[in-house]
Design an enzyme around this catalytic site. Sequence first.
Site, PDB file in Angstrom:
ATOM      1  N   CYS A 166       0.834  -1.203   0.000  1.00 23.16           N
ATOM      2  CA  CYS A 166       0.000   0.000   0.000  1.00 23.16           C
ATOM      3  C   CYS A 166       0.875   1.261   0.000  1.00 23.16           C
ATOM      4  CB  CYS A 166      -0.974  -0.030   1.175  1.00 23.16           C
ATOM      5  SG  CYS A 166      -2.367   1.100   0.956  1.00 23.16           S
ATOM      6  N   HIS A 279      -3.547  -5.387   0.241  1.00 19.67           N
ATOM      7  CA  HIS A 279      -3.113  -5.754   1.593  1.00 19.67           C
ATOM      8  C   HIS A 279      -3.160  -7.263   1.807  1.00 19.67           C
ATOM      9  CE1 HIS A 279      -2.888  -1.763   3.583  1.00 19.67           C
ATOM     10  NE2 HIS A 279      -3.760  -1.413   2.654  1.00 19.67           N
TER      11      HIS A 279
END
Length: 352
Positions: A166, A279
Amino acid sequence: MWRFCFFLSLLFFDVSAVKSAESIFLPSQIGVEDSRVFESLSLSPVCSAADPNLNYKPVIGILTHPGEGRWDARLHSLKNYAYATNISYIAASYVKLAETGGARVIPLIYNEPEEILFQKLELVNGVIFTGGWAKTGLYYDVVEKIFNKVMEKNDAGEHFPVYAMCLGFEILSMIISQNRDILERFNSVNYASSLQFFKNVNIEATVFQRFPPELLKKLSADCLVMQNHYFGISPDNFQGNPYLSSFFNIVTTSADKDSKTFVSTIRSKRYPVTAFQWHPEKNAFEWGSSEIPHSEDAIQVTQHAANYLVSEARKSMNRPSSEKVLSNLIYNYKPTYSGYKGSGDDEVYIFT
């Protein structure tokens, strides 16, 4: 008469059961000919010797992020608070991801004196750059310094992997592209998506290499990964930057809520560097959002991602003294449960 028939049926059942039971033998109960079958199945296993080229006690360094892990409407004031107080944190899900693959963790506290930070870097076999919001200031500078140091290690012949997720993906893209304005806006906060494998991509040596074929198919057809970001890079802009396109291969793309396509997984062409815009840690270890996928397939995605991370770290031959490692492990700190407060992370390690 009926009693006699009933007796015969019971007798038949008992005899059948005995015969069935007698057909199950221990190895010591079978004849010489049959024993050869068991020998071929290696009933006397020989434990394989350890591979001297692998490190069976890998340690992953995870860089802390400014703040306490809270994520809400007061974001800007939280940024100021985080930098003013020198508090930093690691979401426990990243620690659990490394542990799932069979590694231990040492926290790399981003605002420690640089000398101490780089001493700790010498104790680990790989680094994770986590999600978050800090794209400027000291945190950005520290990520850049660690990344450059890791590249030096790899150039010197040491296998030293990087896993960036991320925010980590975004900062590495900014560093390598030499353009802090390379990121674009996407509507990709708090939702699950699929992964589309990039055209003509070769998944060998990528995180997906050991995924079962059926799971690879499901990745493209089902929403098995969690997205939670405002920024990203379109494939065209990624390939249009000569620094990014020469350093990374695009492995997967994904679409945001407005059907805009962004790059979601990249792997370095030369170095053991993998970056995710998604994620991999959340599926198995975060429960605060109803959007996080928790199906068996989604959990397998987390497990395979963890296995890949640690398999890369095992190739590192950095083996520091056990005493130094033990005194710096994250086991020396206590996690804080924050999920009931509505935090973005269920559990965090806080460093003050």
